[in-house]
Design an enzyme around this catalytic site. Structure first.
Site, short mmCIF file in Angstrom:
data_model
loop_
_atom_site.label_atom_id
_atom_site.label_comp_id
_atom_site.label_asym_id
_atom_site.label_seq_id
_atom_site.Cartn_x
_atom_site.Cartn_y
_atom_site.Cartn_z
N SER A 87 4.91 84.32 -77.06
CA SER A 87 4.59 85.74 -77.14
C SER A 87 4.93 86.40 -75.82
O SER A 87 4.35 86.09 -74.77
CB SER A 87 3.11 85.92 -77.44
OG SER A 87 2.76 87.27 -77.19
N HIS A 146 8.10 85.89 -80.20
CA HIS A 146 7.03 86.68 -80.84
C HIS A 146 6.83 87.96 -80.04
O HIS A 146 6.60 87.94 -78.83
CB HIS A 146 5.76 85.84 -80.88
CG HIS A 146 4.62 86.48 -81.62
ND1 HIS A 146 4.51 86.42 -82.99
CD2 HIS A 146 3.54 87.17 -81.19
CE1 HIS A 146 3.39 87.05 -83.37
NE2 HIS A 146 2.80 87.52 -82.30
N ASP A 164 4.69 91.46 -79.79
CA ASP A 164 3.44 92.10 -80.20
C ASP A 164 3.51 93.60 -80.00
O ASP A 164 3.57 94.09 -78.88
CB ASP A 164 2.27 91.54 -79.38
CG ASP A 164 1.93 90.13 -79.79
OD1 ASP A 164 1.67 89.90 -80.98
OD2 ASP A 164 1.94 89.23 -78.92
N MET A 182 1.59 97.11 -80.42
CA MET A 182 0.21 97.62 -80.54
C MET A 182 0.21 99.13 -80.33
O MET A 182 0.85 99.62 -79.40
CB MET A 182 -0.68 96.98 -79.48
CG MET A 182 -0.68 95.47 -79.53
SD MET A 182 -1.72 94.80 -78.22
CE MET A 182 -1.47 93.04 -78.49
N HIS A 212 5.28 91.27 -84.62
CA HIS A 212 3.90 91.37 -85.13
C HIS A 212 3.42 92.80 -84.92
O HIS A 212 3.16 93.20 -83.80
CB HIS A 212 3.06 90.34 -84.35
CG HIS A 212 1.61 90.35 -84.64
ND1 HIS A 212 0.70 89.62 -83.88
CD2 HIS A 212 0.88 90.97 -85.60
CE1 HIS A 212 -0.52 89.81 -84.36
NE2 HIS A 212 -0.45 90.62 -85.40
N MET A 235 0.84 95.49 -84.95
CA MET A 235 -0.60 95.81 -84.93
C MET A 235 -0.71 97.33 -84.89
O MET A 235 -1.09 97.92 -83.87
CB MET A 235 -1.27 95.14 -83.73
CG MET A 235 -1.46 93.65 -83.95
SD MET A 235 -1.75 92.74 -82.42
CE MET A 235 -0.05 92.42 -81.95
N MET A 285 -4.74 85.13 -87.57
CA MET A 285 -5.15 85.39 -86.19
C MET A 285 -6.34 84.48 -85.85
O MET A 285 -7.33 84.42 -86.58
CB MET A 285 -5.59 86.85 -86.01
CG MET A 285 -4.49 87.88 -86.14
SD MET A 285 -3.08 87.65 -85.05
CE MET A 285 -3.86 87.76 -83.43
N ASP A 307 -1.84 82.56 -84.44
CA ASP A 307 -1.64 83.39 -83.23
C ASP A 307 -2.99 83.62 -82.55
O ASP A 307 -3.90 84.19 -83.15
CB ASP A 307 -1.01 84.72 -83.67
CG ASP A 307 -0.67 85.66 -82.51
OD1 ASP A 307 -0.80 85.25 -81.35
OD2 ASP A 307 -0.27 86.80 -82.81
C1 DX5 Z 1 -2.88 89.10 -79.60
C2 DX5 Z 1 -1.41 88.81 -79.84
C3 DX5 Z 1 -0.99 87.47 -79.46
C4 DX5 Z 1 -1.15 87.12 -77.99
C5 DX5 Z 1 -1.38 85.65 -77.91
O1 DX5 Z 1 -3.23 90.28 -80.26
O2 DX5 Z 1 -1.12 88.97 -81.21
O3 DX5 Z 1 0.34 87.21 -79.88
O4 DX5 Z 1 -0.03 87.46 -77.21
O5 DX5 Z 1 -1.66 85.31 -76.59
P1 DX5 Z 1 -2.37 83.92 -76.21
O6 DX5 Z 1 -1.47 82.83 -76.69
O7 DX5 Z 1 -2.48 84.01 -74.73
O8 DX5 Z 1 -3.70 83.91 -76.93
ZN ZN Z 2 0.86 88.34 -81.98
#
Ligand code: DX5
Ligand code: ZN
Length: 216
Positions: A7, A30, A32, A34, A63, A65, A136, A174
């Site tokens: 990620s 990956h 993220d 947000m 991903h 969010m 998650m 994740d």
């Molecule tokens: C959290 C993200 C994850 C995050 C995971 O909302 O979706 O992808 O980056 O990070 P670690 O592996 O540090 O928990």
């Molecule tokens: Zn993620």
């Protein structure tokens, strides 16, 4: 074969190109996204995905969010995402359906994501139509949180549904995945592991990736 998806939320955004190269031995990247609404944090958007697409041939696992993701499917697909995953909690069922249809039209792979509160059965209306289900194992929004072991039975339950209804569907985990928790996820039936801090926090990311895969 287990896939590792580092990620980039844990990368140094001022050196993103370099940090993508540091995980080039991984299987997927990956990303993220947000929006500050679906989760409190704001991370990255369409222009960054576009730049990542130019910087790497890796499979971009994006991903989302974000609230009502149907609004942004075309933009992220055009930016070069290979797979888009949307949260089942981010819209009413017709909105989720519309987002999956939009992904079909764009020819990107389709994923659905479950927050920790959402039960395994929630995947059933969609399971035959998706390429990936993401469970998650932290509350979405931030990297570096503690793995929620209470999600393991849900991973196992969804693995059973996948075997029954759509054996080619990936099961991704994740949040808080590290060398200790990765084997638990694999044992429960996951085949794609996202890892942020466990990869980018390691002195040797390539070694961390091999460790998570169970190769060393
Ligand atoms: C959290 C993200 C994850 C995050 C995971 O909302 O979706 O992808 O980056 O990070 P670690 O592996 O540090 O928990
Ligand atoms: Zn993620």
């Amino acid at each position: 074969m287990i896939k590792i998806a580092p990620s980039i939320l844990s990368a140094d955004f001022a050196n993103l190109g370099r940090d993508v190269q540091r995980v080039s031995t991984a299987d997927w990247l990956h990303v993220d996204v947000m929006d500050g609404m679906f989760v409190s944090n704001i991370s990255i958007g369409v222009p960054v995905v576009k730049s990542l697409r130019k910087a790497t041939d890796m499979f971009l696992d994006v991903h989302l969010m974000i609230e009502k993701p149907v609004r942004y499917i075309d933009a992220f697909a055009d930016a070069g995402a290979d797979l888009l995953s949307i949260h089942l909690e981010s819209d009413m069922p017709p909105g989720i359906r519309a987002a999956l249809d939009a992904m079909d039209k764009k020819g990107v792979k389709k994923g659905i994501v479950l927050r920790p509160i959402t039960s395994a059965e929630a995947v059933l209306p969609y399971i035959k139509d998706v390429d990936l289900i993401l469970v998650m194992t932290v509350e979405p929004g931030f990297g570096g949180q503690k793995f929620m072991e209470d999600q393991l039975p849900k991973i196992a339950a969804i693995r059973k549904y996948i075997e029954e209804f759509n054996p080619n569907c990936h099961l991704e985990v994740d949040g808080g995945v590290d060398p200790k928790t990765a084997p638990l996820c694999i044992q429960a039936g996951a085949d794609v592991l996202v890892a942020g801090s466990a990869v980018y926090g390691a002195a040797d990311p390539a070694e961390a990736i091999r460790t998570l895969r169970g190769e060393i």
